[in-house]
Design an enzyme around this catalytic site. Sequence first.
Site, PDB file in Angstrom:
ATOM      1  NE  ARG A 166       9.968 -32.714  14.330  1.00  0.00           N
ATOM      2  CZ  ARG A 166       9.215 -31.263  14.364  1.00  0.00           C
ATOM      3  NH1 ARG A 166       9.565 -31.180  16.418  1.00  0.00           N
ATOM      4  NH2 ARG A 166       8.556 -30.838  14.005  1.00  0.00           N
ATOM      5  CG  ASP A 184      13.951 -26.332  13.826  1.00  0.00           C
ATOM      6  OD1 ASP A 184      13.823 -25.252  13.627  1.00  0.00           O
ATOM      7  OD2 ASP A 184      14.267 -27.688  14.739  1.00  0.00           O
ATOM      8  CG  ASN A 200      13.620 -21.097  13.175  1.00  0.00           C
ATOM      9  OD1 ASN A 200      13.791 -22.254  14.516  1.00  0.00           O
ATOM     10  ND2 ASN A 200      12.914 -19.840  13.793  1.00  0.00           N
ATOM     11  CB  ALA A 223      16.708 -28.230  16.694  1.00  0.00           C
TER      12      ALA A 223
HETATM   13  O1  MRU Z   1       8.365 -27.572  15.033  1.00  0.00           O
HETATM   14  P1  MRU Z   1       9.152 -28.189  16.713  1.00  0.00           P
HETATM   15  O2  MRU Z   1       8.411 -27.557  17.718  1.00  0.00           O
HETATM   16  O3  MRU Z   1      10.181 -29.163  17.183  1.00  0.00           O
HETATM   17  O4  MRU Z   1      10.135 -26.269  15.696  1.00  0.00           O
HETATM   18  C1  MRU Z   1      11.319 -26.124  16.960  1.00  0.00           C
HETATM   19  C2  MRU Z   1      11.650 -25.021  16.019  1.00  0.00           C
HETATM   20  O5  MRU Z   1      11.279 -24.571  15.259  1.00  0.00           O
HETATM   21  C3  MRU Z   1      12.372 -23.342  16.830  1.00  0.00           C
HETATM   22  O6  MRU Z   1      12.732 -23.038  16.747  1.00  0.00           O
HETATM   23  C4  MRU Z   1      14.012 -24.511  16.931  1.00  0.00           C
HETATM   24  O7  MRU Z   1      13.656 -25.818  16.741  1.00  0.00           O
HETATM   25  C5  MRU Z   1      14.703 -24.088  17.813  1.00  0.00           C
HETATM   26  S1  MRU Z   1      14.630 -24.737  19.508  1.00  0.00           S
HETATM   27  C6  MRU Z   1      15.304 -24.649  20.430  1.00  0.00           C
END
Ligand code: MRU
Length: 374
Positions: free
Chosen positions: A89, A245, A255, A49
């Site tokens: 996204r 997220d 998340n 995120a």
């Molecule tokens: O699909 P992604 O890899 O972007 O998902 C990331 C996550 O779900 C993380 O846990 C979230 O972004 C927190 S990262 C500091």
Amino acid sequence: MSTIESLRWNGARLELLDQRELPHQQIYVRCSNEHEVARAITDMVIRGAPAIGCAAAYGIALAALDQVRQPHLQISRLATTDALLRATRPTAVNLAWALDQMAAQITRYRTEAGEPADVGAAQGLANRLIAFAAHLHAQDITSNQIMGQHGAALIPRGARILTHCNTGALATAGHGTALGVVRSTWQQGNPIHVWVCETRPYLQGARLTAWELLTEGIPMQLISDTMAGHFMQRGEVDLVIVGADRIAANGDVANKIGTYTLAVLAARHQIPFYVAAPLSTYDAATAHGADIPIEERAAHELTGYRDQVWAPHDVAVRNPAFDVTPAELVSAIITESGVARAPYRDSLAALAGNITPDECRSVVSTRPNVPTAA
Ligand code: MRU
């Protein structure tokens, strides 16, 4: 502080560590314009995120920089760029948050400088946007380091910590959120052990978190997601910590898919379940978790990996990339401004400065009680 750089600005371009190639190769992808940044976010060159928020901010800066080479400044192109990046996204609110911050800078520039039209004005606007993207980049690192101190104060000595997905330097501008807490705890001399869930289907845990922890010599073991309950039942997990997220106003947490399952298991075994996220992940405008848009990704991420396909061809697939954990399953939310406890509607609003401490009816601690190193 970690030496891993998920993204870097080289003066005229954005360079992104290609996370699709990790852990086997460290290659930087160069983005020269906003379209390349948008594609890199959609294709998971960069993910996590806070990291995609920073990349999007630089995407706006790149679009402004390109205007300097054009005969006339077209400010409307920046609005088009904003929409392009915003659509990459949908779940992580940090992306929209960073774009809102950049849009505010453009508005301020137009107010101060009048309607910029010539090349000099275009250069001025580009300089401002590059500087502001760099500011957001640096601010994320600082927030994560402070969050690491707040979180480390909650971790018992020698704790066996279970984590999911990748929330480290790769998922942020640096240091990490949940993995930043792990990193800070280790750096304080606490001899922790980390259980790394592989994080099906995209394997952020197996490919990225395992690599980050091994790089720094933090003791860890990789497990499949399906093993988490087994180790909890045997008393081998002391706490769970994950990132987020998007956090709704009531404290519901979106998340990585599988987080909700872990929270239910943690409650069953009376294990603390912590969320670590900067306030850029808190979305006061979204009342409940059910209102958070959940990204669905391509079927091939589930049916195989690269050239390997293990599911039958043409099998019907659902692939939600995130799930929502209800606030009642969350023991505390660790932010850069302090640690929020339930009821989260108040504690998060107080940490974000949306209500005064007097109006807050829940527990908030804003001063980390940093344990001394052994
Ligand atoms: O699909 P992604 O890899 O972007 O998902 C990331 C996550 O779900 C993380 O846990 C979230 O972004 C927190 S990262 C500091």
